[in-house]
Scaffold this motif. Structure first.
Motif, PDB file in Angstrom:
ATOM      1  N   THR A   1      33.096 -25.310   8.348  1.00  0.00           N
ATOM      2  CA  THR A   1      32.997 -24.884   9.745  1.00  0.00           C
ATOM      3  C   THR A   1      31.553 -24.995  10.201  1.00  0.00           C
ATOM      4  O   THR A   1      30.633 -24.581   9.483  1.00  0.00           O
ATOM      5  N   ARG A   2      31.368 -25.574  11.356  1.00  0.00           N
ATOM      6  CA  ARG A   2      30.029 -25.635  11.953  1.00  0.00           C
ATOM      7  C   ARG A   2      30.050 -24.863  13.271  1.00  0.00           C
ATOM      8  O   ARG A   2      30.903 -25.091  14.124  1.00  0.00           O
TER       9      ARG A   2
ATOM     10  N   ASP B   1      22.340 -22.856  14.569  1.00  0.00           N
ATOM     11  CA  ASP B   1      23.223 -23.932  14.127  1.00  0.00           C
ATOM     12  C   ASP B   1      23.443 -23.783  12.627  1.00  0.00           C
ATOM     13  O   ASP B   1      22.486 -23.794  11.847  1.00  0.00           O
ATOM     14  N   GLY B   2      24.696 -23.615  12.208  1.00  0.00           N
ATOM     15  CA  GLY B   2      24.945 -23.419  10.783  1.00  0.00           C
ATOM     16  C   GLY B   2      26.255 -24.028  10.320  1.00  0.00           C
ATOM     17  O   GLY B   2      27.195 -24.207  11.096  1.00  0.00           O
ATOM     18  N   ILE B   3      26.316 -24.388   9.035  1.00  0.00           N
ATOM     19  CA  ILE B   3      27.506 -24.953   8.408  1.00  0.00           C
ATOM     20  C   ILE B   3      27.887 -24.112   7.199  1.00  0.00           C
ATOM     21  O   ILE B   3      27.026 -23.784   6.371  1.00  0.00           O
ATOM     22  N   GLU B   4      29.153 -23.772   7.116  1.00  0.00           N
ATOM     23  CA  GLU B   4      29.694 -23.111   5.938  1.00  0.00           C
ATOM     24  C   GLU B   4      30.850 -23.947   5.414  1.00  0.00           C
ATOM     25  O   GLU B   4      31.707 -24.378   6.192  1.00  0.00           O
TER      26      GLU B   4
ATOM     27  N   ILE C   1      35.667 -27.491 -10.820  1.00  0.00           N
ATOM     28  CA  ILE C   1      34.572 -27.569  -9.842  1.00  0.00           C
ATOM     29  C   ILE C   1      34.911 -26.706  -8.641  1.00  0.00           C
ATOM     30  O   ILE C   1      35.945 -26.875  -8.000  1.00  0.00           O
ATOM     31  N   SER C   2      34.065 -25.748  -8.365  1.00  0.00           N
ATOM     32  CA  SER C   2      34.233 -24.880  -7.203  1.00  0.00           C
ATOM     33  C   SER C   2      32.853 -24.545  -6.673  1.00  0.00           C
ATOM     34  O   SER C   2      32.056 -23.901  -7.365  1.00  0.00           O
ATOM     35  N   GLU C   3      32.553 -25.027  -5.477  1.00  0.00           N
ATOM     36  CA  GLU C   3      31.207 -24.808  -4.953  1.00  0.00           C
ATOM     37  C   GLU C   3      31.230 -24.646  -3.450  1.00  0.00           C
ATOM     38  O   GLU C   3      32.178 -25.050  -2.777  1.00  0.00           O
ATOM     39  N   THR C   4      30.203 -24.010  -2.961  1.00  0.00           N
ATOM     40  CA  THR C   4      30.013 -23.915  -1.517  1.00  0.00           C
ATOM     41  C   THR C   4      29.083 -25.041  -1.092  1.00  0.00           C
ATOM     42  O   THR C   4      28.258 -25.520  -1.873  1.00  0.00           O
ATOM     43  N   LEU C   5      29.257 -25.460   0.126  1.00  0.00           N
ATOM     44  CA  LEU C   5      28.434 -26.543   0.646  1.00  0.00           C
ATOM     45  C   LEU C   5      27.014 -26.048   0.877  1.00  0.00           C
ATOM     46  O   LEU C   5      26.791 -25.052   1.561  1.00  0.00           O
TER      47      LEU C   5
ATOM     48  N   LEU D   1      31.937 -37.424  -0.147  1.00  0.00           N
ATOM     49  CA  LEU D   1      33.073 -36.676   0.386  1.00  0.00           C
ATOM     50  C   LEU D   1      32.633 -35.231   0.598  1.00  0.00           C
ATOM     51  O   LEU D   1      32.846 -34.356  -0.218  1.00  0.00           O
ATOM     52  N   ASP D   2      31.987 -35.004   1.697  1.00  0.00           N
ATOM     53  CA  ASP D   2      31.469 -33.682   2.040  1.00  0.00           C
ATOM     54  C   ASP D   2      31.883 -33.352   3.464  1.00  0.00           C
ATOM     55  O   ASP D   2      32.051 -34.249   4.297  1.00  0.00           O
ATOM     56  N   PRO D   3      32.030 -32.087   3.766  1.00  0.00           N
ATOM     57  CA  PRO D   3      32.319 -31.705   5.154  1.00  0.00           C
ATOM     58  C   PRO D   3      31.271 -32.238   6.125  1.00  0.00           C
ATOM     59  O   PRO D   3      31.549 -32.474   7.293  1.00  0.00           O
TER      60      PRO D   3
END
Length: 368
Positions: free
Chosen positions: A76-77, A107-110, A120-124, A230-232
Motif C-alpha cells: 500500500t502506498r 509519502d510512504g509504502i508498506e 521467506i517472509s519479509e516486509t518491503l 517482483l516487488d510491490p
C-alpha cells in the motif's frame, strides 16, 4: 455564465494551447478554470492505492520447465499533499503562472512478501525520497518555448535557490481544468468526454513530488532471475505509469453535470483509462547485480495499468476553482518482461515473465 477572468493581452497560440496540461482548452459554453488574478486556495489531498499479486507466469524459449513457487505479495502506498497555491495568471481554461508551496508532503509504502515453501517472509524495505517539503515553486508557461518553466521562489514570489532536479516532474494540473475542457452546457444532466490525461492530476496531484524510491536490490534478497524485481514497488509509482514521459494513455473519462446552483457545480465522472509504459531500463536495474551462474540481460519490459471507476468534483462557481474531489478506482497492473539468459554450454534462451497484480485506489481532495 460570464467569466470573471481578466485575460492577459497576449493569448497563447494554437500550438501552445495543445501543449498545456490535461488538454486544457477553452470552455466556451460553461464554467471552467478561470480564477481572478492572484486568487489563492489550499488543497488537501490524500491518495492511497493498494496492489496485490494475482498471478505470475514464466516460460523459457527452450521449453525447459521453470518452477515458480506460490507467492503472496501486497503493498500500500499512501500520499498526503497539502498545497498552498496562488493562481497568478490564467488563460483558455488553464494556468499560465501558478505559485505553489508544498506545506506538507508525506509519502510512504508498506508491503509484505511471502513464499512459504522457501521460508521467506519479509516486509518491503522502501524509502520514498524527496526534497520539496516546505518549499515554494512557480510554474510559468512560456509561449515562445511551448513549455513550462519551473523555478523555486521565496515567500515574496522572488526566485530562490533549490535542488533543480526536484522540479522536473512538477505539474500545474492540480487546477483540474482538464476535466471541464469539453464542457459546453452547464445545465444539469449535460455530458461530455474528458481526455484520459485528466486522470493524472487526480491520482498524482502536483506531479512527481518525490525524487525516487529506494529499495534493497534483488541481489540482497537472493532472488532468482524469474522473480527478480517482483516487488510491490513496480506497481507503486503512479506518476511514472500515468504521467511520466514514457507513458501512453488510451481510453476516456465520461463526465456529467449532476447538480448546479448559483454557488457550485458537481460533476460526476466515470474513468476507463489504460496506460502503457516502457520500464525496461528500470527493471534491468533489479537484475544486473544478481549473483548467478548465468548471464541475465533484460531485453524488454512493458507495464500496463488499467484504471476503472468513478468519482466527482465540486466546482466553486464564485472562485472558478475546484473545492472537492472524491475518486475510487479498480486497478489492474500487468508487467510483461523478456530476458536473455546466457547458459554455459547451451544456446541462449529467452525467459518470458508475465506478472499480474490487482488493487484499488482512493483519492480525496478538500479545499480551505
Amino acid at each position: 455564465m460570464t467569466s470573471t477572468l481578466r485575460r492577459p493581452p497576449v493569448r497563447p497560440s494554437a500550438s501552445a494551447i495543445l501543449a498545456l496540461p490535461l488538454c486544457a482548452l477553452a470552455v466556451s459554453g460553461g464554467p471552467g478554470y478561470a480564477p481572478e488574478p492572484d486568487a489563492a486556495d489550499t488543497q488537501y489531498w490524500e491518495v492511497t492505492h493498494t496492489l496485490s499479486l494475482d498471478d505470475i507466469t514464466v516460460e523459457l524459449s527452450n521449453d525447459d520447465d521453470v518452477e515458480v513457487p506460490e507467492i503472496e505479495m501486497e503493498a500500500t502506498r499512501t500520499r498526503t499533499v497539502t498545497m498552498e497555491q496562488v493562481h497568478e495568471t490564467a488563460a483558455m481554461g488553464a494556468p499560465t503562472s501558478l505559485r505553489r508551496t508544498f506545506v506538507d508532503l508525506d509519502d510512504g509504502i508498506e508491503g509484505s512478501f511471502l513464499i512459504e515453501e522457501e521460508d521467506i517472509s519479509e516486509t518491503l524495505e522502501a524509502e520514498v525520497e524527496g526534497d520539496l517539503a516546505d518549499r515554494s515553486i512557480r510554474l510559468r508557461y512560456s509561449e515562445e518555448e511551448e513549455d513550462w518553466a519551473r523555478s523555486f521562489v521565496d515567500e515574496d514570489g522572488e526566485e530562490a535557490d533549490g535542488p533543480v532536479e526536484a522540479l522536473e516532474g512538477l505539474a500545474a494540473d492540480a487546477h483540474l481544468g482538464g476535466l471541464l475542457a469539453g464542457l459546453e452546457d452547464s445545465s444539469e444532466g449535460a455530458s461530455w468526454t474528458a481526455d484520459p490525461a485528466a486522470l493524472v492530476a487526480l491520482v498524482s496531484p502536483g506531479g512527481k513530488t518525490y525524487s525516487g524510491v529506494a529499495v534493497s536490490s534483488a541481489a540482497e534478497r537472493g532472488m532468482e532471475p524469474a522473480l527478480a524485481g517482483l516487488d510491490p514497488l513496480l506497481g507503486m509509482e503512479l506518476w511514472e505509469l500515468l504521467g511520466g514521459p514514457a507513458a501512453e494513455l488510451e481510453g476516456e473519462i465520461e463526465c456529467q453535470v449532476k447538480s448546479v446552483t448559483d454557488q457550485a457545480m458537481v460533476v460526476s465522472f466515470n474513468v476507463d483509462v489504460t496506460s502503457t509504459c516502457d520500464v525496461a531500463e528500470k527493471h534491468a536495474s533489479w537484475v544486473e547485480n544478481l549473483d548467478m551462474p548465468i548471464g541475465v540481460e533484460v531485453t524488454s519490459a512493458e507495464a500496463t495499468l488499467h484504471s476503472q471507476g468513478e468519482g466527482s468534483v465540486t466546482w466553486d462557481l464564485k472562485t472558478n476553482l475546484p473545492v472537492k474531489v472524491e475518486l475510487e478506482l479498480e486497478l489492474g497492473y500487468k508487467l510483461m518482461r523478456e530476458a536473455a539468459l546466457a547458459i554455459p554450454g547451451e544456446e541462449e534462451a529467452v525467459l518470458s515473465t508475465e506478472i499480474n497484480l490487482v488493487g484499488k485506489l482512493q483519492s480525496t481532495m478538500s479545499v480551505e
